[in-house]
Design an enzyme around this catalytic site. Structure first.
Site, PDB file in Angstrom:
ATOM      1  N   GLU A  49     100.751 -29.908   0.189  1.00 43.01           N
ATOM      2  CA  GLU A  49     100.058 -31.192   0.060  1.00 43.01           C
ATOM      3  C   GLU A  49      99.849 -31.504  -1.411  1.00 43.01           C
ATOM      4  OE1 GLU A  49      95.523 -31.116   0.158  1.00 43.01           O
ATOM      5  OE2 GLU A  49      96.017 -29.591   1.656  1.00 43.01           O
ATOM      6  N   LYS A 137      90.370 -27.516   8.498  1.00 39.55           N
ATOM      7  CA  LYS A 137      90.430 -26.887   7.184  1.00 39.55           C
ATOM      8  C   LYS A 137      89.027 -26.386   6.859  1.00 39.55           C
ATOM      9  CE  LYS A 137      90.265 -28.947   2.880  1.00 39.55           C
ATOM     10  NZ  LYS A 137      90.725 -29.916   1.855  1.00 39.55           N
TER      11      LYS A 137
END
Length: 226
Positions: A49, A137
């Site tokens: 990412e 997450k």
């Protein structure tokens, strides 16, 4: 509304479970961030990412999407708003990552875009999944360490957790053993590469993380563990 990102939430989750690693690029230079992400992919990282707080992040995502090796996927981090989701999709981003229970979670899920949603507490983890997150997450994981993750998984065994924040080479296996499907690696992997730093040491760290994940997978397969 459905957007094509070339990977489904189920496919992304399966791939992350297999690789056990997610790279996180955050820096001061979009072009450098793109090169760092591609270098990590060259060394075996399949999921990277690029944080939207990086100047030029959308252009970097576009560049990585065009040049990524087969089987590698680029996403965006710090995706907070509906507009962020629109911008990332337009740039070719294939998954979204949030630091919190942002409005982008429901937006991404409603468009069948994989989203890794930031959460820390039991209530936040539950709410993230309720909003349609692909995985949670756990951030910042270093606050409680693997012991906290293990305790969190006791009431939520079905939630896929990715440990992010303060996870280095010495800590990664502890989180896997505690039940994390993967670890997210920012500074301990990329260092200053996303700001124009030397890529050579970063490549070495990437290989070390990939080797560690492969070794852990072989060990758990041999013992019949998770």
């Amino acid at each position: 509304m459905t957007d094509s990102t070339d990977v489904t939430p189920e496919g992304l989750l399966a791939g992350i479970r297999e690789s056990r690693l997610v790279g996180i690029v955050r820096g001061t230079d979009g072009a450098a961030a793109a090169q760092a992400a591609l270098a990590a992919m060259d060394e075996g990282f399949r999921f990277v990412e690029i944080a939207l707080t990086t100047p030029g992040a959308l252009a970097a995502i576009r560049e990585v999407r065009a040049a990524a090796p087969a089987g590698c996927y680029v996403g965006a981090g710090t995706v907070m708003t509906v507009q962020d989701v629109d911008n990332v999709v337009a740039a070719g981003g294939q998954f979204m990552v949030t630091p919190s229970l942002a409005e982008s979670i429901k937006e991404s899920a409603g468009r069948s875009i994989p989203v890794l949603a930031g959460a820390l507490t039991p209530s936040e983890a539950y709410e993230a999944m309720n909003r349609g997150a692909t995985a949670v997450k756990l951030f910042p994981a270093s606050i409680g360490g693997p012991g906290y993750l293990k305790a969190l998984r006791d009431p939520f065994p079905a939630i896929p957790f990715i440990a992010v924040g303060g996870v280095g080479l010495d800590e990664a296996a502890g989180y896997w053993e505690a039940g994390a499907i993967a670890v997210g690696l920012g500074g301990p992997l990329f260092g200053d590469a996303g700001s124009g730093g030397d890529l050579a040491p970063m490549r070495g760290r990437a290989r070390s993380f990939v080797d560690l994940a492969d070794s852990f997978a072989r060990r758990t397969a041999a013992t019949g563990a998770r």
